[in-house]
Scaffold this active site. Structure first.
Site, short mmCIF file in Angstrom:
data_model
loop_
_atom_site.label_atom_id
_atom_site.label_comp_id
_atom_site.label_asym_id
_atom_site.label_seq_id
_atom_site.Cartn_x
_atom_site.Cartn_y
_atom_site.Cartn_z
N ASN A 188 82.19 58.53 30.33
CA ASN A 188 82.54 56.96 32.08
C ASN A 188 84.09 57.24 31.39
O ASN A 188 85.12 56.31 32.43
CB ASN A 188 81.91 56.07 31.82
CG ASN A 188 82.55 54.98 32.19
OD1 ASN A 188 82.67 54.71 33.63
ND2 ASN A 188 83.48 53.62 31.62
N SER B 148 81.70 59.79 37.85
CA SER B 148 82.30 60.34 39.04
C SER B 148 82.95 59.65 40.01
O SER B 148 83.22 58.56 39.94
CB SER B 148 81.58 61.49 39.96
OG SER B 148 82.51 62.23 40.62
N TYR C 179 93.86 62.71 41.67
CA TYR C 179 92.62 62.28 40.76
C TYR C 179 91.62 62.68 41.41
O TYR C 179 90.27 62.70 40.75
CB TYR C 179 92.58 60.13 40.95
CG TYR C 179 91.52 59.64 41.57
CD1 TYR C 179 91.27 59.50 39.75
CD2 TYR C 179 90.16 59.46 41.58
CE1 TYR C 179 90.08 58.67 38.98
CE2 TYR C 179 89.45 58.95 41.19
CZ TYR C 179 89.34 58.54 39.84
OH TYR C 179 87.51 57.70 39.76
N VAL D 70 84.10 48.44 42.56
CA VAL D 70 83.73 48.47 41.79
C VAL D 70 85.23 47.02 41.38
O VAL D 70 85.95 47.60 41.29
CB VAL D 70 83.35 49.30 40.91
CG1 VAL D 70 82.80 48.09 40.31
CG2 VAL D 70 82.33 50.09 41.86
N THR E 28 86.89 46.63 38.62
CA THR E 28 87.05 45.75 37.11
C THR E 28 88.98 46.62 37.11
O THR E 28 89.33 46.07 38.30
CB THR E 28 86.20 47.48 36.99
OG1 THR E 28 87.22 48.35 37.69
CG2 THR E 28 85.08 48.47 37.02
#
Length: 311
Positions: free
Chosen positions: A86, A136, A150, A183, A185
């Site tokens: 991760n 991924s 990226y 997401v 985060t």
């Protein structure tokens, strides 16, 4: 894989300091695994440690750290059920403006570090017929403007995962790819800060070419993150990939799954236009007109319009 075989087995989660990694470590610990949670700082170790979660200082680009992790796993009597790769860095920057040494650093973390950990732990995974779960991104399937560096690392990770899955199938080791979209985060916020920092270092000519684009992408990222899934939702999908008897090769997390499913049916020119339309509302007001004029120019079909296009 049954509940009785899961209990107490080891799972390694890299990049477990915050976000998806931390949520995954806690989710798997709650399911009875003993999680070796890789973090980079002592304060992160103090934060993640708890029942079933054993923090380890782990920089996946540091060979000594990777060797110590492999030794820790080899010395444990419990089977290694899964490796969850991760760890990663997010960045949005035009290809032209990203220094080549920064490209190498990004690939070192987002690709080569994962390969190093996989190589180090494969003997234990083969012995246990365990599983590799590579985190991924939707950016591993679609490379939007300023996502070149990226997405390049994630496209490469997807390719490595496909090859590895086919290589290890006879050994009974599964390889699964998780493709998160939006997401909530800390990573998007860090990526925005990095994008702004890199944008401030662009030359005047580069700023003229890409300044409004970077602004639009960072604004779009911030907006999408607001309605993104919580990290815990992604962690549940990852846990499914770890525990399912017959997992899929890929799992997409978030609304972007609909876009991924469309890819085989959408020609490149149409995808370019869809992505440009989605980005358009986030451009600064003063850049809207020139952006619209440029879009009309590209649609005119003149042969020399495309090389000068912004996107």
């Amino acid at each position: 894989m049954t509940a009785s075989t899961e209990l107490g087995e080891l799972v390694v989660v890299t990049g477990a300091s915050t976000g998806i990694g931390a949520a995954t470590a806690r989710e798997l610990a709650g399911r009875g695994f003993h999680v070796l949670a890789g973090v980079r700082r002592e304060r992160d170790a103090d934060a993640i440690g708890g029942p079933g979660v054993e923090p380890l200082i782990l920089d996946i680009t540091h060979s000594g750290h990777v060797h110590a992790l492999a030794t820790r796993v080899a010395d444990d009597h419990r089977a290694l059920r899964a490796l969850v790769n991760n760890a990663g860095i997010g960045v949005n920057v035009p290809v032209e403006t990203f220094a080549i040494e920064k490209w190498r650093e990004l690939f070192d973390v987002n690709l080569f570090g994962h390969v190093a950990v996989i190589q180090a732990l494969l003997p234990a995974l083969i012995c246990s017929k365990g599983r590799v779960v590579n985190i991924s991104s939707v950016g591993g399937r679609v490379a939007m403007a300023t996502y070149g560096p990226y997405a390049g690392t994630k496209f490469a990770l997807e390719a490595v995962s496909d090859s590895l899955r086919r290589e290890l199938a006879p050994s009974g080791v599964g390889v699964v790819v998780i493709e998160p979209g939006a997401v909530r985060t800390e990573m998007p916020g860090r990526a925005i800060a990095t994008a702004n920092e890199l944008a401030s270092a662009m030359t005047p000519e580069q700023g003229q070419r890409y300044g409004a684009l970077v602004h639009a992408v960072t604004a779009q990222t911030a907006s999408h993150t607001e309605w993104g899934l919580p990290a815990e939702a992604a962690a549940k999908v990852i846990a499914k990939a770890v525990t399912a008897r017959r997992p899929r090769a890929r799992y997409t997390v978030g609304r972007e799954g609909a876009l991924i499913r469309l890819l085989p049916f959408v020609p490149d020119w149409a995808l370019d236009r869809l992505l440009a339309m989605a980005l358009r509302p986030y451009y600064p007001a003063h850049a809207q007109r020139s952006h619209d004029d440029g879009s009309r120019f590209r649609r005119s079909g003149t042969g020399d319009a495309v090389p000068g296009a912004r996107q």
